[in-house]
Design an enzyme around this catalytic site. Structure first.
Site, short mmCIF file in Angstrom:
data_model
loop_
_atom_site.label_atom_id
_atom_site.label_comp_id
_atom_site.label_asym_id
_atom_site.label_seq_id
_atom_site.Cartn_x
_atom_site.Cartn_y
_atom_site.Cartn_z
N ASP A 1 14.15 20.82 27.15
CA ASP A 1 13.78 21.95 26.30
C ASP A 1 15.05 22.55 25.74
O ASP A 1 16.14 22.41 26.30
CB ASP A 1 12.99 23.02 27.08
CG ASP A 1 12.11 23.88 26.16
OD1 ASP A 1 12.68 24.61 25.33
OD2 ASP A 1 10.89 23.80 26.26
N GLY B 1 3.92 29.22 17.28
CA GLY B 1 3.68 30.60 17.66
C GLY B 1 2.26 30.95 17.29
O GLY B 1 1.49 30.08 16.86
N TYR C 1 1.64 24.04 9.91
CA TYR C 1 1.59 23.70 11.34
C TYR C 1 0.47 22.69 11.59
O TYR C 1 0.65 21.69 12.28
CB TYR C 1 1.36 24.99 12.13
CG TYR C 1 1.07 24.81 13.60
CD1 TYR C 1 2.08 24.50 14.51
CD2 TYR C 1 -0.22 24.99 14.10
CE1 TYR C 1 1.81 24.35 15.86
CE2 TYR C 1 -0.50 24.85 15.45
CZ TYR C 1 0.52 24.53 16.33
OH TYR C 1 0.24 24.39 17.67
N LYS D 1 0.19 34.83 21.05
CA LYS D 1 -1.12 34.59 20.45
C LYS D 1 -2.06 35.73 20.82
O LYS D 1 -1.71 36.61 21.60
CB LYS D 1 -1.62 33.23 20.92
CG LYS D 1 -0.56 32.16 20.64
CD LYS D 1 -1.02 30.79 20.99
CE LYS D 1 -1.62 30.15 19.77
NZ LYS D 1 -2.25 28.87 20.08
N LYS E 1 -1.08 45.10 24.06
CA LYS E 1 -1.40 46.36 23.37
C LYS E 1 -2.19 47.28 24.28
O LYS E 1 -1.94 48.49 24.33
CB LYS E 1 -2.21 46.06 22.09
CG LYS E 1 -1.38 45.42 21.00
CD LYS E 1 -2.24 45.05 19.79
CE LYS E 1 -1.46 44.21 18.80
NZ LYS E 1 -2.25 43.81 17.63
N ARG F 1 -13.65 29.82 14.61
CA ARG F 1 -13.28 28.54 15.23
C ARG F 1 -13.83 28.51 16.65
O ARG F 1 -13.78 29.51 17.36
CB ARG F 1 -11.77 28.36 15.27
CG ARG F 1 -11.36 27.09 16.01
CD ARG F 1 -9.88 26.80 15.89
NE ARG F 1 -9.53 26.40 14.55
CZ ARG F 1 -8.34 26.62 14.00
NH1 ARG F 1 -7.40 27.26 14.66
NH2 ARG F 1 -8.09 26.20 12.76
#
Ligand code: NAD
Length: 314
Positions: free
Chosen positions: A27, A70, A143, A186, A194, A277
């Site tokens: 990585d 992301g 992406y 995500k 939040k 989705r």
């Protein structure tokens, strides 16, 4: 394993070690939260041929999870399109070419539901994401296009170079030890953050009207499905996701219930992605006998507890 400094890769290393495998990981960075228990760690850039040659040497199976990625705030703003396409495609081109040359027997490639055509995901109540609906191709992000290209890349090498390939199309994987702030997080992680940061009675912001739909799969379920796929003789591509579809407003409500807080929701403009989705799990049920074992709520409880702790520590 490529990308083991990241969320899914970090969890997958733990699983492979528990199964007794010898694991080398590569990585760009160390893991942000929990260093995976690998046997060897190469800190390196998989866009560099020499790093990849080194990484695949003597390896039997490659798990390719590295990508420039992301959440919606990274993928759908358009600002990172060139980087996403160049970086992820280069990683995949290097991995499969140098891996095949080095005699790697099997490659697992992590594709994404973002490769499905936008025209089948306009109705939030009836999105279509069966594996055979991929073409005519029309992903709504670069992406997604790169994922589609790389699926085809691995399949071409399978046909021409004699390697084995397993391809999963992940649908929104979430859980502890994943990115939860900074712009690449995500929806589930952002929602947990939040809610954790906002005092009871306060207000949180949500991108869009909150009626867009998605499904979310808890990380442990994802890892189980990946291992079953790799050990099977089924190539895929196959969806790995949940069929428990919720609106983003409902996701927010669930997190508030878990936190025991009542917060107002303010809908604001933001990067959104497709309108609806959901995973279609018919193929994976048929081929691997796999389906998620636990409801969304349980995974969210564990994820909220972990993110609330991170918020408290920061
Ligand atoms: P992540 O961002 O947490 O992990 C990806 C890792 O790849 C990061 O640690 C990053 O440093 C590494 N990386 C990026 N560029 C690199 C490079 N040039 N050289 C070496 N390492 C590099 O992402 P994740 O959520 O763990 O996702 C893993 C894979 O699954 C990705 O390919 C992603 O596209 C795919 N996927 C994930 C989801 C999801 O919901 N998390 C959904 C669909 C597909």
């Amino acid at each position: 394993m490529n990308g083991a400094g990241g969320f899914i890769g970090g969890h997958l290393v733990k699983r492979l070690k528990a199964e007794g495998c010898w694991v080398r990981v590569v990585d760009l960075k160390r893991h942000d939260f929990a260093e995976p228990p690998a046997d060897e760690f190469i800190l390196g850039d998989l866009r560099e041929p020499d790093v990849v040659r080194n990484a695949v040497s003597g390896i039997d199976e490659v798990y390719q999870l590295a990508a420039d990625m992301g959440g919606a705030g990274y993928i759908f703003t358009g600002e990172h399109d060139a980087a996403v396409m160049h970086n992820s495609a280069t990683i995949n081109l290097n991995t499969v070419e140098f891996g095949a040359r080095a005699g790697v027997r099997k490659f697992f490639y992590s594709s994404s539901a973002c490769m499905y055509p936008e025209y089948n995901q306009l109705d939030p109540d009836n999105p279509k994401c069966s594996e055979d609906s991929a073409y005519p191709a029309a992903p709504d992000s670069e992406y997604g296009w790169e994922k589609l290209f790389s699926e085809r890349l691995y399949l071409a090498y399978m046909r021409n170079r004699g390697i084995q390939v397993r391809i999963a199309r992940f649908h929104n994987i979430f859980g502890p030890e994943g990115t939860w702030r900074g712009g690449r997080e995500k929806a589930p992680a952002a929602m947990c953050r939040k809610v954790a940061e906002t005092p009871d009675g306060g207000e949180i912001e949500i991108w869009g009207d909150g009626k867009q739909t998605r499904s979310f799969l808890y990380i442990d379920e994802c890892i189980e499905a990946v291992r079953r796929l790799v050990d099977s003789d089924f190539t895929g591509p196959v969806n790995i996701g949940s069929e428990e579809m919720v609106t983003i407003d409902r996701l927010a409500q669930m997190v508030m219930e878990i936190a025991g807080k009542k917060l107002a929701i303010r809908h604001i403009p933001g990067p959104l992605g497709v309108r609806g989705r959901n995973s279609d799990n018919r193929l994976i049920r048929e081929k691997l006998g796999w389906a998620p074992s636990r409801p969304l709520r349980e995974g969210l409880e564990k994820t909220y507890a972990w993110i609330a702790r991170q918020v408290g520590l920061s």
